[in-house]
Write a protein that holds these residues in place. Sequence first.
Motif, mmCIF file in Angstrom:
data_model
loop_
_atom_site.group_PDB
_atom_site.id
_atom_site.type_symbol
_atom_site.label_atom_id
_atom_site.label_comp_id
_atom_site.label_asym_id
_atom_site.label_seq_id
_atom_site.Cartn_x
_atom_site.Cartn_y
_atom_site.Cartn_z
ATOM 1 N N VAL C 29 0.856 -1.197 0.000
ATOM 2 C CA VAL C 29 0.000 0.000 0.000
ATOM 3 C C VAL C 29 0.891 1.246 0.000
ATOM 4 O O VAL C 29 0.641 2.204 -0.753
ATOM 5 C CB VAL C 29 -0.977 -0.009 1.199
ATOM 6 C CG1 VAL C 29 -1.685 1.337 1.341
ATOM 7 C CG2 VAL C 29 -2.001 -1.139 1.047
ATOM 8 N N GLU C 30 1.955 1.227 0.796
ATOM 9 C CA GLU C 30 2.872 2.383 0.819
ATOM 10 C C GLU C 30 3.587 2.543 -0.524
ATOM 11 O O GLU C 30 3.688 3.662 -1.042
ATOM 12 C CB GLU C 30 3.877 2.234 1.972
ATOM 13 C CG GLU C 30 3.216 2.581 3.309
ATOM 14 C CD GLU C 30 3.947 2.014 4.532
ATOM 15 O OE1 GLU C 30 5.163 1.746 4.432
ATOM 16 O OE2 GLU C 30 3.282 1.830 5.573
ATOM 17 N N ASN C 31 4.034 1.436 -1.104
ATOM 18 C CA ASN C 31 4.673 1.494 -2.427
ATOM 19 C C ASN C 31 3.739 2.109 -3.483
ATOM 20 O O ASN C 31 4.202 2.755 -4.419
ATOM 21 C CB ASN C 31 5.070 0.093 -2.912
ATOM 22 C CG ASN C 31 6.157 -0.535 -2.057
ATOM 23 O OD1 ASN C 31 6.783 0.144 -1.248
ATOM 24 N ND2 ASN C 31 6.375 -1.832 -2.218
ATOM 25 N N SER C 32 2.438 1.887 -3.328
ATOM 26 C CA SER C 32 1.466 2.351 -4.334
ATOM 27 C C SER C 32 1.308 3.866 -4.319
ATOM 28 O O SER C 32 0.867 4.458 -5.305
ATOM 29 C CB SER C 32 0.093 1.718 -4.077
ATOM 30 O OG SER C 32 -0.556 2.346 -2.980
ATOM 31 N N GLY C 33 1.618 4.499 -3.184
ATOM 32 C CA GLY C 33 1.372 5.930 -3.039
ATOM 33 C C GLY C 33 -0.111 6.272 -2.879
ATOM 34 O O GLY C 33 -0.469 7.442 -2.770
ATOM 35 N N ILE C 34 -0.971 5.265 -2.830
ATOM 36 C CA ILE C 34 -2.420 5.490 -2.688
ATOM 37 C C ILE C 34 -2.752 5.637 -1.205
ATOM 38 O O ILE C 34 -2.306 4.835 -0.385
ATOM 39 C CB ILE C 34 -3.201 4.328 -3.354
ATOM 40 C CG1 ILE C 34 -2.962 4.348 -4.873
ATOM 41 C CG2 ILE C 34 -4.687 4.401 -3.014
ATOM 42 C CD1 ILE C 34 -3.489 3.139 -5.615
ATOM 43 N N ARG C 35 -3.512 6.695 -0.871
ATOM 44 C CA ARG C 35 -3.814 6.960 0.538
ATOM 45 C C ARG C 35 -5.278 6.725 0.894
ATOM 46 O O ARG C 35 -5.620 6.504 2.047
ATOM 47 C CB ARG C 35 -3.391 8.389 0.915
ATOM 48 C CG ARG C 35 -1.850 8.543 0.881
ATOM 49 C CD ARG C 35 -1.400 9.919 1.275
ATOM 50 N NE ARG C 35 -1.858 10.324 2.587
ATOM 51 C CZ ARG C 35 -1.335 9.919 3.755
ATOM 52 N NH1 ARG C 35 -0.327 9.079 3.766
ATOM 53 N NH2 ARG C 35 -1.822 10.364 4.888
ATOM 54 N N ASP C 36 -6.160 6.800 -0.117
ATOM 55 C CA ASP C 36 -7.587 6.561 0.119
ATOM 56 C C ASP C 36 -8.067 5.573 -0.942
ATOM 57 O O ASP C 36 -7.743 5.712 -2.123
ATOM 58 C CB ASP C 36 -8.366 7.886 0.006
ATOM 59 C CG ASP C 36 -9.778 7.758 0.551
ATOM 60 O OD1 ASP C 36 -10.079 6.771 1.248
ATOM 61 O OD2 ASP C 36 -10.585 8.664 0.267
ATOM 62 N N GLY C 37 -8.837 4.568 -0.509
ATOM 63 C CA GLY C 37 -9.326 3.568 -1.459
ATOM 64 C C GLY C 37 -9.399 2.222 -0.781
ATOM 65 O O GLY C 37 -9.781 2.133 0.382
ATOM 66 N N GLN C 38 -8.989 1.175 -1.500
ATOM 67 C CA GLN C 38 -9.049 -0.154 -0.887
ATOM 68 C C GLN C 38 -7.972 -1.064 -1.445
ATOM 69 O O GLN C 38 -7.396 -0.795 -2.500
ATOM 70 C CB GLN C 38 -10.436 -0.768 -1.046
ATOM 71 C CG GLN C 38 -10.940 -0.877 -2.465
ATOM 72 C CD GLN C 38 -12.383 -1.377 -2.560
ATOM 73 O OE1 GLN C 38 -12.677 -2.258 -3.354
ATOM 74 N NE2 GLN C 38 -13.271 -0.823 -1.759
ATOM 75 N N VAL C 39 -7.703 -2.157 -0.719
ATOM 76 C CA VAL C 39 -6.712 -3.136 -1.158
ATOM 77 C C VAL C 39 -7.387 -4.508 -1.242
ATOM 78 O O VAL C 39 -8.141 -4.899 -0.352
ATOM 79 C CB VAL C 39 -5.475 -3.153 -0.227
ATOM 80 C CG1 VAL C 39 -5.842 -3.499 1.205
ATOM 81 C CG2 VAL C 39 -4.410 -4.121 -0.733
ATOM 82 N N LEU C 40 -7.121 -5.189 -2.364
ATOM 83 C CA LEU C 40 -7.617 -6.549 -2.590
ATOM 84 C C LEU C 40 -6.442 -7.514 -2.414
ATOM 85 O O LEU C 40 -5.409 -7.354 -3.069
ATOM 86 C CB LEU C 40 -8.170 -6.655 -4.020
ATOM 87 C CG LEU C 40 -8.497 -8.053 -4.562
ATOM 88 C CD1 LEU C 40 -9.650 -8.693 -3.795
ATOM 89 C CD2 LEU C 40 -8.851 -7.970 -6.054
ATOM 90 N N VAL C 41 -6.601 -8.492 -1.524
ATOM 91 C CA VAL C 41 -5.579 -9.517 -1.310
ATOM 92 C C VAL C 41 -6.145 -10.825 -1.855
ATOM 93 O O VAL C 41 -7.159 -11.321 -1.353
ATOM 94 C CB VAL C 41 -5.227 -9.648 0.187
ATOM 95 C CG1 VAL C 41 -4.132 -10.683 0.393
ATOM 96 C CG2 VAL C 41 -4.819 -8.294 0.764
#
Lengths: 146, 146, 146
Positions: C29-41
């Motif tokens: 998530v940190e590598n993505s630079g995205i701060r708002d949204g969601q993560v799919l595992v």
Amino acid sequence: MKIYKEKVELKSDTQIEFIDITEKVQKIVENSGIRDGQVLVYAPHTTMGVVINHNESMLIQDFMRILYKLIPVDDQYSHDLFELRREQKADGRSNGHSHCKSLIMGTSKTIPLEKGKIMITAIQSIFAVEFDGARKRDIIVQVIGE
Amino acid sequence: MKIYKEKVELKSDTQIEFIDITEKVQKIVENSGIRDGQVLVYAPHTTMGVVINHNESMLIQDFMRILYKLIPVDDQYSHDLFELRREQKADGRSNGHSHCKSLIMGTSKTIPLEKGKIMITAIQSIFAVEFDGARKRDIIVQVIGE
Amino acid sequence: MKIYKEKVELKSDTQIEFIDITEKVQKIVENSGIRDGQVLVYAPHTTMGVVINHNESMLIQDFMRILYKLIPVDDQYSHDLFELRREQKADGRSNGHSHCKSLIMGTSKTIPLEKGKIMITAIQSIFAVEFDGARKRDIIVQVIGE
């Protein structure tokens, strides 16, 4: 593309409880102003679940019976012994069975939207499921779309 | 960022049935023109499931046996009694067991995309699972991405 | 709106294993630079699961016991007979029980983000669950948001 998030605060009244949050989720979708996209309903807890099914009181008895049968409350759970032995409860409950129920049921559901409405039929309800009540809980509802 | 949605219409032929919809989902992803993002496969029903696993006919027998064992068809379900007593069937079936199976299996799956393809391997298939057939059904496939 | 994806490579050491990947997911998530949204595992496998629960070693024993009880390793699975009879193993293992465990547990989880962090509490961990180890595996982590 917009992202919108709100918290639903709940209070369960008993150990295992199916709490219908359909109207609250629909209201949050309306608050978001998003008409096309999807909504994620997520329980940030290890002893809750989120499910979609029919809100019919005798069916909910069946759900309870199946949960008790698959993961009995009166089995011996190592997690409970661990907490007793430490005389310090990691999460404050003798609740091994509650964690196991959460594991099987899952802690979120994603539902598509259409014209600002969650795409569910008249006999579908969204439930936050308490496996370790009574207590206060919160559920995260996140809407993504436009 | 685009959002695209299509309905898959199905007909189940028997009471419990694993229907492989992998190719239909991939076709909808292609129709969407979206190459990066994710696809949500969602059953707007209380007696269906959506799962991903290997489409091998003897393995599907194992899935059926496990489902029958965990949630037997010949148990007594309060939901069935309720419907009989009212002499009016809420959802038209003696299907307490079907709702319970749907509860355990879940009614949607989300799969990431890569270069316009759903990220599944050769032995993964996407199944719509009928727990209360035979009947007509629809599945919602929603693609989000760019 | 951004979409970012990374693969987590794992190695399981035994047949059934809960592998805590929380820190790896947070790092992506940190590598993505995205701060708002969601993560799919998402586990692109038919004999793995992805779950969220408390990483407490005695509780994980309970999870194992429940999985063994619901879907015993020593039952007879048609999938295993099929592979023996063909003298050619479709997926290289006598692993009917592993597929069934994956079916019940599900192969992905979606978690909302807040200020660049996955929204989990101190007692929640994200686990990749091996049902057919030991072997090398990969998990797809996809972040969507802004």
